[in-house]
Design a protein around this motif. Structure first.
Motif, short mmCIF file in Angstrom:
data_model
loop_
_atom_site.label_atom_id
_atom_site.label_comp_id
_atom_site.label_asym_id
_atom_site.label_seq_id
_atom_site.Cartn_x
_atom_site.Cartn_y
_atom_site.Cartn_z
N PRO A 96 0.68 -1.26 0.03
CA PRO A 96 -0.10 0.10 0.08
C PRO A 96 0.98 1.50 -0.20
N ILE A 97 2.14 1.04 0.04
CA ILE A 97 2.81 2.41 0.15
C ILE A 97 2.67 3.18 -1.12
N SER A 98 2.52 4.45 -0.81
CA SER A 98 2.36 5.45 -1.98
C SER A 98 3.72 5.71 -2.69
N VAL A 99 3.59 5.65 -4.22
CA VAL A 99 4.80 5.86 -4.73
C VAL A 99 4.55 6.75 -5.97
N THR A 100 5.52 7.56 -6.53
CA THR A 100 4.98 8.48 -7.65
C THR A 100 5.28 7.56 -9.00
N ASN A 101 4.35 7.37 -9.87
CA ASN A 101 4.47 6.61 -11.10
C ASN A 101 5.03 7.20 -12.30
N ASP A 102 5.39 6.95 -13.32
CA ASP A 102 6.21 7.41 -14.37
C ASP A 102 5.28 8.75 -14.98
N SER A 103 3.95 8.80 -14.78
CA SER A 103 3.25 9.95 -15.19
C SER A 103 3.47 11.18 -14.25
N GLY A 104 3.99 10.94 -13.13
CA GLY A 104 3.91 11.99 -12.07
C GLY A 104 2.91 11.73 -10.92
N GLY A 105 2.03 11.07 -11.02
CA GLY A 105 0.98 10.96 -10.20
C GLY A 105 1.22 10.04 -9.02
N ASP A 106 0.60 9.91 -7.91
CA ASP A 106 0.91 9.06 -6.79
C ASP A 106 -0.01 8.14 -6.96
N GLY A 107 0.14 6.89 -6.39
CA GLY A 107 -0.69 5.82 -6.04
C GLY A 107 -0.04 4.67 -5.57
N PRO A 108 -0.68 3.41 -5.03
CA PRO A 108 -0.07 2.39 -4.22
C PRO A 108 1.11 1.68 -4.95
N CYS A 109 2.17 1.17 -4.44
CA CYS A 109 3.02 0.50 -5.00
C CYS A 109 2.66 -0.58 -6.01
N GLY A 110 1.65 -1.41 -5.29
CA GLY A 110 1.19 -2.51 -5.75
C GLY A 110 1.68 -3.74 -6.21
N GLU A 111 3.00 -3.81 -5.70
CA GLU A 111 3.96 -5.13 -5.81
C GLU A 111 3.27 -5.94 -4.76
N ASP A 112 3.54 -7.14 -4.96
CA ASP A 112 3.09 -8.49 -4.13
C ASP A 112 3.56 -8.16 -2.70
N VAL A 113 2.55 -8.42 -1.61
CA VAL A 113 3.01 -8.35 -0.19
C VAL A 113 3.80 -9.68 0.09
N GLN A 114 4.82 -9.71 0.91
CA GLN A 114 5.39 -10.89 1.19
C GLN A 114 5.24 -11.31 2.51
N PRO A 115 5.05 -12.65 2.91
CA PRO A 115 4.73 -12.98 4.26
C PRO A 115 5.80 -12.62 5.33
N ASP A 116 5.19 -12.28 6.48
CA ASP A 116 5.88 -11.56 7.58
C ASP A 116 6.79 -10.55 7.16
N TYR A 117 6.12 -9.56 6.25
CA TYR A 117 6.92 -8.51 5.99
C TYR A 117 6.05 -7.22 6.17
N ALA A 118 5.29 -7.41 7.18
CA ALA A 118 4.37 -6.35 7.86
C ALA A 118 3.51 -5.72 6.81
N GLY A 119 2.89 -6.61 5.67
CA GLY A 119 1.96 -6.17 4.77
C GLY A 119 2.69 -5.12 3.73
N LEU A 120 3.99 -5.24 3.47
CA LEU A 120 4.80 -4.53 2.66
C LEU A 120 5.34 -5.67 1.55
N CYS A 121 5.68 -5.09 0.24
CA CYS A 121 6.81 -5.52 -0.57
C CYS A 121 8.14 -5.70 0.01
N GLU A 122 8.89 -6.45 -0.74
CA GLU A 122 10.19 -6.80 0.04
C GLU A 122 10.85 -5.38 -0.06
N LYS A 123 10.97 -4.56 -1.19
CA LYS A 123 11.63 -3.42 -1.12
C LYS A 123 11.37 -2.23 -0.10
N HIS A 124 10.17 -1.99 0.08
CA HIS A 124 9.43 -1.31 1.10
C HIS A 124 9.62 -1.68 2.44
#
Length: 174
Positions: free
Chosen positions: A77-105
């Motif tokens: 759910p982390i908000s990121v700036t996309n290629d067109s300059g707008g903001d939206g959720p990261c959208g990468e798959d959440v990893q188990p035991d990663y606090a509801g975040l993708c690995e990068k975040h």
């Protein structure tokens, strides 16, 4: 910086430089910064378990489970700036035991805690990482040193620089 046009690392605030001459190797590099060991640019290649081990060894609590607001989320759910300059959720798959975040975040979240607590990751660096750190600072060393000796040498020859602590992201954990 919008006023002076200086470029700097968004995590540790090290200044990017095109004409750096700190080390011989800098002459071959173009735009680069000398970030501290607790910077995300240094820690992003570490496995999550090493970052967790560093935090746990200093009794710093960190989340593994998602916050109640994202219990069922399958995408980060982390908000990121996309290629067109707008903001939206990261959208990468959440990893188990990663606090509801993708690995990068999740790594960025752990690195933020390391920065906030001013921890030096050298305590969990293996011998190869210590050697790489020493070489990157052009420090000669005995290749027969054991891991603990290498860690001590890194701490002595490359002391941690103070890092500016600004607002801490990842307020999703309240």
């Amino acid at each position: 910086c919008g006023q002076c046009h200086t470029e700097f690392c968004g995590f540790c605030y090290a200044i990017y430089d095109r004409s750096c001459s700190r080390y011989k190797g800098c002459q071959q590099k173009n735009l680069h910064a000398h970030c501290v060991r607790s910077c995300f640019s240094f820690l992003r290649d570490w496995e999550v378990r090493y970052l967790q081990r560093l935090l746990a060894s200093h009794k710093v609590e960190f989340h593994r489970n998602p916050p109640p607001s994202n219990q069922s989320g399958a995408q980060c759910p982390i908000s990121v700036t996309n290629d067109s300059g707008g903001d939206g959720p990261c959208g990468e798959d959440v990893q188990p035991d990663y606090a509801g975040l993708c690995e990068k975040h999740y790594k960025e979240y752990l690195a933020t805690l390391i920065k906030r607590e001013r921890l030096d990751p050298v305590s969990t660096m293996d011998g190869d990482r210590c050697k790489l750190e020493l070489r990157s600072h052009e420090i000669e060393f005995n290749p027969n040193l054991n891991e603990q000796q290498l860690r001590l040498l890194v701490q002595q020859k490359i002391p941690m620089q103070p890092v500016q602590i600004s607002s801490i992201p990842f307020q999703i954990f309240g």
